[in-house]
Design a protein around this motif. Structure first.
Motif, PDB file in Angstrom:
ATOM      1  N   GLY A  22       0.786  -1.230   0.000  1.00  0.00           N
ATOM      2  CA  GLY A  22       0.000   0.000   0.000  1.00  0.00           C
ATOM      3  C   GLY A  22       0.815   1.275   0.000  1.00  0.00           C
ATOM      4  O   GLY A  22       0.459   2.254  -0.666  1.00  0.00           O
ATOM      5  N   ALA A  23       1.938   1.289   0.745  1.00  0.00           N
ATOM      6  CA  ALA A  23       2.676   2.547   0.923  1.00  0.00           C
ATOM      7  C   ALA A  23       3.268   3.091  -0.380  1.00  0.00           C
ATOM      8  O   ALA A  23       3.114   4.287  -0.664  1.00  0.00           O
ATOM      9  CB  ALA A  23       3.764   2.365   1.987  1.00  0.00           C
ATOM     10  N   PRO A  24       3.949   2.246  -1.197  1.00  0.00           N
ATOM     11  CA  PRO A  24       4.491   2.804  -2.451  1.00  0.00           C
ATOM     12  C   PRO A  24       3.378   3.320  -3.367  1.00  0.00           C
ATOM     13  O   PRO A  24       3.556   4.351  -4.037  1.00  0.00           O
ATOM     14  CB  PRO A  24       5.215   1.609  -3.084  1.00  0.00           C
ATOM     15  CG  PRO A  24       5.532   0.699  -1.934  1.00  0.00           C
ATOM     16  CD  PRO A  24       4.374   0.850  -0.996  1.00  0.00           C
ATOM     17  N   ILE A  25       2.240   2.649  -3.388  1.00  0.00           N
ATOM     18  CA  ILE A  25       1.114   3.098  -4.221  1.00  0.00           C
ATOM     19  C   ILE A  25       0.608   4.449  -3.712  1.00  0.00           C
ATOM     20  O   ILE A  25       0.361   5.372  -4.488  1.00  0.00           O
ATOM     21  CB  ILE A  25      -0.015   2.047  -4.207  1.00  0.00           C
ATOM     22  CG1 ILE A  25       0.463   0.764  -4.902  1.00  0.00           C
ATOM     23  CG2 ILE A  25      -1.267   2.587  -4.885  1.00  0.00           C
ATOM     24  CD1 ILE A  25      -0.521  -0.390  -4.835  1.00  0.00           C
ATOM     25  N   ALA A  26       0.496   4.559  -2.381  1.00  0.00           N
ATOM     26  CA  ALA A  26       0.033   5.822  -1.800  1.00  0.00           C
ATOM     27  C   ALA A  26       0.949   6.967  -2.204  1.00  0.00           C
ATOM     28  O   ALA A  26       0.489   8.054  -2.591  1.00  0.00           O
ATOM     29  CB  ALA A  26      -0.038   5.692  -0.272  1.00  0.00           C
ATOM     30  N   ALA A  27       2.265   6.728  -2.114  1.00  0.00           N
ATOM     31  CA  ALA A  27       3.223   7.788  -2.446  1.00  0.00           C
ATOM     32  C   ALA A  27       3.079   8.193  -3.914  1.00  0.00           C
ATOM     33  O   ALA A  27       2.982   9.381  -4.243  1.00  0.00           O
ATOM     34  CB  ALA A  27       4.647   7.318  -2.160  1.00  0.00           C
ATOM     35  N   THR A 190      12.665  11.900   2.426  1.00  0.00           N
ATOM     36  CA  THR A 190      12.311  11.043   3.568  1.00  0.00           C
ATOM     37  C   THR A 190      12.972  11.622   4.809  1.00  0.00           C
ATOM     38  O   THR A 190      13.938  12.374   4.706  1.00  0.00           O
ATOM     39  CB  THR A 190      12.788   9.597   3.336  1.00  0.00           C
ATOM     40  OG1 THR A 190      14.195   9.608   3.069  1.00  0.00           O
ATOM     41  CG2 THR A 190      12.065   8.961   2.152  1.00  0.00           C
ATOM     42  N   PRO A 191      12.450  11.258   6.003  1.00  0.00           N
ATOM     43  CA  PRO A 191      12.985  11.861   7.234  1.00  0.00           C
ATOM     44  C   PRO A 191      14.413  11.383   7.551  1.00  0.00           C
ATOM     45  O   PRO A 191      14.876  10.399   6.991  1.00  0.00           O
ATOM     46  CB  PRO A 191      12.007  11.375   8.316  1.00  0.00           C
ATOM     47  CG  PRO A 191      11.102  10.394   7.694  1.00  0.00           C
ATOM     48  CD  PRO A 191      11.339  10.362   6.232  1.00  0.00           C
ATOM     49  N   PHE A 192      15.062  12.085   8.501  1.00  0.00           N
ATOM     50  CA  PHE A 192      16.387  11.658   8.960  1.00  0.00           C
ATOM     51  C   PHE A 192      16.319  10.234   9.485  1.00  0.00           C
ATOM     52  O   PHE A 192      15.379   9.846  10.168  1.00  0.00           O
ATOM     53  CB  PHE A 192      16.877  12.581  10.085  1.00  0.00           C
ATOM     54  CG  PHE A 192      18.140  12.094  10.721  1.00  0.00           C
ATOM     55  CD1 PHE A 192      19.372  12.390  10.142  1.00  0.00           C
ATOM     56  CD2 PHE A 192      18.103  11.307  11.871  1.00  0.00           C
ATOM     57  CE1 PHE A 192      20.558  11.913  10.728  1.00  0.00           C
ATOM     58  CE2 PHE A 192      19.282  10.828  12.448  1.00  0.00           C
ATOM     59  CZ  PHE A 192      20.504  11.140  11.873  1.00  0.00           C
ATOM     60  N   ASP A 215       7.209   3.284   7.087  1.00  0.00           N
ATOM     61  CA  ASP A 215       7.018   4.402   8.023  1.00  0.00           C
ATOM     62  C   ASP A 215       8.085   5.474   7.881  1.00  0.00           C
ATOM     63  O   ASP A 215       7.873   6.610   8.296  1.00  0.00           O
ATOM     64  CB  ASP A 215       6.957   3.887   9.473  1.00  0.00           C
ATOM     65  CG  ASP A 215       8.261   3.240   9.909  1.00  0.00           C
ATOM     66  OD1 ASP A 215       8.932   2.628   9.055  1.00  0.00           O
ATOM     67  OD2 ASP A 215       8.602   3.338  11.107  1.00  0.00           O
ATOM     68  N   ASN A 216       9.260   5.123   7.325  1.00  0.00           N
ATOM     69  CA  ASN A 216      10.282   6.162   7.153  1.00  0.00           C
ATOM     70  C   ASN A 216      10.648   6.378   5.688  1.00  0.00           C
ATOM     71  O   ASN A 216      11.692   6.933   5.376  1.00  0.00           O
ATOM     72  CB  ASN A 216      11.521   5.872   8.016  1.00  0.00           C
ATOM     73  CG  ASN A 216      12.156   4.519   7.700  1.00  0.00           C
ATOM     74  OD1 ASN A 216      11.993   3.996   6.599  1.00  0.00           O
ATOM     75  ND2 ASN A 216      12.858   3.963   8.662  1.00  0.00           N
ATOM     76  N   SER A 217       9.782   5.916   4.783  1.00  0.00           N
ATOM     77  CA  SER A 217      10.072   6.163   3.366  1.00  0.00           C
ATOM     78  C   SER A 217       8.797   6.559   2.607  1.00  0.00           C
ATOM     79  O   SER A 217       8.448   7.730   2.538  1.00  0.00           O
ATOM     80  CB  SER A 217      10.712   4.911   2.731  1.00  0.00           C
ATOM     81  OG  SER A 217       9.814   3.817   2.747  1.00  0.00           O
ATOM     82  N   PHE A 218       8.081   5.568   2.077  1.00  0.00           N
ATOM     83  CA  PHE A 218       6.958   5.883   1.198  1.00  0.00           C
ATOM     84  C   PHE A 218       5.803   6.598   1.909  1.00  0.00           C
ATOM     85  O   PHE A 218       5.129   7.425   1.307  1.00  0.00           O
ATOM     86  CB  PHE A 218       6.444   4.605   0.523  1.00  0.00           C
ATOM     87  CG  PHE A 218       7.390   4.060  -0.514  1.00  0.00           C
ATOM     88  CD1 PHE A 218       7.572   4.724  -1.720  1.00  0.00           C
ATOM     89  CD2 PHE A 218       8.109   2.903  -0.286  1.00  0.00           C
ATOM     90  CE1 PHE A 218       8.449   4.238  -2.686  1.00  0.00           C
ATOM     91  CE2 PHE A 218       8.990   2.407  -1.241  1.00  0.00           C
ATOM     92  CZ  PHE A 218       9.160   3.069  -2.440  1.00  0.00           C
ATOM     93  N   MET A 221       6.510  10.279   2.281  1.00  0.00           N
ATOM     94  CA  MET A 221       6.444  10.862   0.932  1.00  0.00           C
ATOM     95  C   MET A 221       4.982  11.059   0.516  1.00  0.00           C
ATOM     96  O   MET A 221       4.608  12.080  -0.071  1.00  0.00           O
ATOM     97  CB  MET A 221       7.156   9.946  -0.072  1.00  0.00           C
ATOM     98  CG  MET A 221       8.678   9.942   0.071  1.00  0.00           C
ATOM     99  SD  MET A 221       9.461   8.511  -0.732  1.00  0.00           S
ATOM    100  CE  MET A 221       9.193   8.892  -2.453  1.00  0.00           C
ATOM    101  N   ALA A 222       4.166  10.063   0.837  1.00  0.00           N
ATOM    102  CA  ALA A 222       2.747  10.151   0.490  1.00  0.00           C
ATOM    103  C   ALA A 222       2.082  11.304   1.231  1.00  0.00           C
ATOM    104  O   ALA A 222       1.335  12.099   0.642  1.00  0.00           O
ATOM    105  CB  ALA A 222       2.049   8.831   0.821  1.00  0.00           C
TER     106      ALA A 222
END
Lengths: 514, 376
Positions: A22-27, A190-192, A215-218, A221-222
């Motif tokens: 889900g996360a890459p699609i959301a982004a 993306t965050p630190f 939680d710390n990438s896509f 970004m989304a």
């Protein structure tokens, strides 16, 4: 539990699940300007609150599944996850690329099933995912050369032992591709994220952010592109228009039901939950294929005792890899397996020894007491689809009134032969490494298949773009769409498939084919 | 006043506060409760004025001793008590009477999973045994009570030998549960988060009498006998059995179960009953005989006489796999086990800068780590 679905909202796209599917699609969809809402069943985690305590870590999908067959799969902490970030909160971050040969196993061997696209269609997406999550690895990786943005993380003691044994038996090994940062990464899109501190608790949640996860990438970004993530939201139903297209999603949050109108639904709830929801809703299953072709990975481990203080809980567990057995020269089976060093925490180890090696009594206690001298290596091996391996619905219902999943699974001849080959290879390697009292632990890992991707003509559940062959605004994206298991661990491939699915969806939207 | 503080400090230990992880028990001697201390209001008003006139302090001290002892104090103790009284800070005295004693901290105290010895003076006024049972006992999961005869409130001065004897006996009974000092020091350090420490301490304490239970005494006995063979010499089998029972009672499963077995609680009870029906004396058999029976169960060869109300041979095989796995996982989750095997993976950082491990190669030590082999 109101009958009237009180607050109603509207969004272009609803994505169910915030993990590797889900996360890459959301982004990507949010970046393309669509309004995106992600519904996540679990809660929000602050990485600082993760604990290395196995019993306390609450990142896992712990709702009951029923396991049948000759080789019942242990679910729970081993498999699906919950929480914003999905299973990537607890994944091992082992990040090998899918072997191009595995994507066309059927063409090569007549067994298994080909993917509807080959490596060429996936390569740019794999590279894109690697760039986003950050992958560490060897300078001169024997299986594909230099491609890693970060130098390898520190090897753990089992990795050193594995290298010694591999040299003796003539097996090529390398520092493993790991979605774990060996250096700090500054904030950007993306965050630190801090570097790996070798705490060894990847499966309990990474506290520095070194481990790449949704939680710390896509997901950030989304959100930066306007996507909305709703935690603690359990999807319970969908509404369809007269033409059968999805028009709304009903979810329950804090005991209240909500309706969310949408133009398209992406079901990315995980390898078990997605087929389970479709079966519960009687959706997209005209072919009767939903739940079929359920697969896992043969994940046998070989353990032994060393004279040295290994303390295998230190450091990134899977720090050494061999891809040499992806096609063993002397194989009497289709496909192959990856070999990796292990580092297992005490509670998980105890359960594995009891279930997978049938140990109890003094042999169990003596080995566990020697925790600090133990070390193991393990595999991730191909698993072919089989008619009897299937996810169905039990008559028992969960707290939401949805029927529980029942998964029947048995190794077939191919898995048994692969397993035997691996046990022989690993045992010889471990003996050469100096291990004593060597024994094997039977184990499987990952939930794969159930909503096969392929052609409408051959009874697939979704087409090559991830779109339901029956409902043109229903997309699926998680391990359930994998046509075959591959020898690589699934997360990297899944994230790449997710980006591809998003692009295909956008293409259809632009061309009006939607 | 000391009792109120002691209880609240013990509650902070429960919450994982650093530095308190070695606490293994509490002794309350005529202790004031976390709730408002019962006190006659006229007496409170009078006592609030005691420090107004410094010239009368010695006289008040004598009255304090008379009011709080059964029959006065021996001469030396009396002298010391007067000196102590006179040295009292007037602000503290008034603060306790006017505010501290009236404050209600019972919610913060909650129920503390530590054994507590509650000692009352036979002739204490407002804090005698009945009040102790009502006000202090509910805040501890395990309570031993003792009444000291010929004593009122000043028990340490009135009956020092008797009190010392009670405390020594209590320490002996609870010392078996204490974690080794070196382990406690690591657990108390800034390498461990409060969340982790709190979870470890709760697990170390184990379930109390009021925690849930789904197995009968007979079933618990059989389970303990089975666990004793699964984990011989590992840990007290009846304690492990009780922990497994309490775990079942929470209803929180482990995410799956065998499709061929009924729900966990029913399956565990049925497995134990099936074993007991076929081998009524199982718990009293020799270890090797028990092992032979369990071996037959583990291979699916246990004869359950096809009794439909029991588990089948295959059901027993699956049941035994569950019991063995859960018992092993439980034992390997206990801080006491970690101390024995030198596992220090819980101590890899708190919320601040995370320490992790500097070294990951074999045989390369770090100063902070537990030594290879068990710690004392």
């Amino acid at each position: 539990m109101s009958a009237a679905h009180s607050p109603t909202g509207e969004t272009d796209v609803v994505i169910v699940g915030s993990g590797a599917g889900g996360a890459p699609i959301a982004a990507r969809l949010a970046q393309a300007g669509l309004s995106v809402t992600v519904l996540e069943a679990g809660r929000v985690f602050d990485s600082a609150e993760h604990t290395p305590d196995e019993t306390t870590a609450d990142l896992y999908w712990m709702e009951e599944r029923l396991s049948g067959g000759q080789d019942p799969i242990a679910f729970g902490a081993n498999n699906s996850g919950q929480g914003v970030g999905g299973s990537l909160l607890h994944w091992g971050a082992f990040c090998p690329r899918p072997d191009p040969r595995d994507l066309a196993l059927e063409s090569e061997t007549g067994l298994g099933r080909d993917w509807p696209f080959g490596w060429d269609a996936l390569a740019s997406y794999i590279e894109a995912v690697e760039a986003v999550v950050g992958v560490s690895g060897a300078m001169n990786y024997p299986w594909g050369g230099s491609r890693f943005a970060y130098p390898p993380v520190m090897r753990n003691a089992p990795a050193h032992a594995m290298e010694k044994g591999a040299k003796a038996v003539g097996l090529t090994v390398s520092d493993a591709p790991a979605a774990v940062l060996s250096r700090d990464r500054l904030a950007g899109t993306t965050p630190f994220r801090g570097h790996c501190i070798n705490c060894g608790a990847c499966h309990q949640g990474c506290r520095t952010g070194a481990k790449g996860g949704a939680d710390n990438s896509f997901l950030p970004m989304a959100v930066a592109s306007g996507a909305r993530i709703i935690a603690n939201a359990r999807v319970i139903d969908v509404e369809r228009d007269v033409g059968g297209r999805i028009k709304a999603v009903i979810y329950r949050r804090h005991e209240q039901d909500h309706r969310l109108d949408c133009r398209a639904l992406f079901l990315c709830a995980g390898g078990v939950e997605t087929p389970r929801l479709l079966l519960n809703w009687g959706l997209g299953n005209a072919s009767g294929e939903v739940g079929r072709n359920f697969m896992t990975h043969v994940a046998t481990q070989v353990w032994g005792q060393f004279d040295a203080d290994m303390s295998m809980n230190r450091g990134y567990p899977s720090s050494l890899i061999s891809e040499q057995m992806v096609r063993p020269r002397d194989a009497d089976f289709a496909g192959g397996y990856l070999i990796q060093s292990l580092g297992v925490m005490p509670v998980t180890l105890a359960g594995g020894f009891a279930r997978g090696a049938g140990l109890w009594g003094a042999p169990l206690v003596e080995r566990l007491r020697n925790y600090r001298r133990l070390a193991g290596i393990g595999i991730n091996g191909e698993c072919l689809p089989h008619d009897d391996n299937r996810l169905t619905l039990s008559d028992e219902v969960d707290d939401l009134g949805l029927r529980k999943a029942r998964i029947d699974f048995s190794y077939g001849e191919n898995e048994r032969r692969l397993d035997a080959h691996a046990r022989k290879t690993l045992t010889a390697l471990w003996a050469a490494a100096g291990a004593q009292d060597i024994f094997a632990v039977a184990r499987s890992a990952h939930t794969i298949g159930g909503c096969r991707m392929g052609d409408k003509s051959d009874g697939a559940v979704v087409d090559a773009d991830g779109c339901s062959v029956e409902i043109d605004n229903l997309y699926l994206c998680d391990n359930s769409v994998f046509p075959s298991a591959l020898s690589a661990n699934p997360a990297l491939t899944l994230m790449a498939v997710a980006l591809r699915t998003a692009d295909r969806f956008l293409h259809r939207t632009r061309t009006g084919d939607f | 006043m000391g009792g109120k503080f002691a209880t609240l400090i013990a509650a902070r230990a429960r919450e994982g506060a650093a530095g308190l992880s070695g606490l293994v028990g509490v002794v309350l001697v005529a202790g004031s409760p976390p709730s408002p201390e019962p006190m006659d209001e006229n007496r409170r008003a009078e006592m609030l004025r005691w420090f107004d006139d410094p010239a009368q302090l010695t006289e008040k001290a004598q009255k304090f001793i008379d009011d709080n002892t059964n029959d006065g104090l021996p001469e030396e103790a009396r002298r010391q008590a007067i000196v102590d009284f006179v040295r009292t800070s007037p602000e503290a005295w008034k603060g306790w009477l006017a505010k501290g004693s009236r404050e209600d901290w019972s919610a913060q105290a909650g129920v503390i999973a530590l054994p507590c010895l509650i000692i009352a003076g036979e002739d204490d006024g407002d804090l005698r045994e009945a009040a102790q049972r009502l006000k202090n006992a509910p805040h501890f999961r395990t309570v031993d009570s003792a009444v000291v005869p010929r004593a009122a409130h000043m028990i340490p001065q009135e009956q020092p030998d008797h009190l010392a004897e009670l405390i020594c006996k209590f320490c002996q009974t609870i010392s078996a549960t204490a974690l080794p000092v070196q382990f406690v020091r690591l657990m108390a350090s800034d390498r461990v988060s409060d969340r982790t420490r709190c979870a470890m301490l709760a697990r170390h304490s184990g379930p109390g009498r009021t925690d849930g239970s789904v197995l009968s005494q007979a079933q618990l006995g059989v389970l303990a006998a089975v666990v004793a063979r699964i984990l011989p010499g590992a840990s007290e089998p009846s304690d492990l059995a009780r922990r497994l029972d309490a775990g079942l009672a929470t209803g929180r499963g482990d995410g799956w179960r065998f499709a061929d077995l009924p729900a966990d609680v029913e399956a565990w009870a049925l497995g134990l009953d099936t074993l007991a029906a076929a081998e009524p004396k199982f718990a009293r058999l020799q270890g090797d005989v028990q092992d032979a029976i369990l071996r037959a169960i583990s291979t699916g060869d246990f004869d359950t006489q096809n009794e439909p109300s029991r588990l089948s041979a295959n059901g027993m095989r699956l049941w035994f796999e569950d019991v063995a796995s859960e018992a092993a996982r439980l034992w390997m989750s206990l801080p006491a086990t970690w101390a024995q095997i030198g596992y220090d993976g819980f101590a890899t950082g708190d919320r601040g800068p995370l320490q992790g491990y500097q070294e990951t190669a074999a045989d390369v030590p770090e100063a902070w780590r537990l030594p290879l082999g068990s710690v004392r």
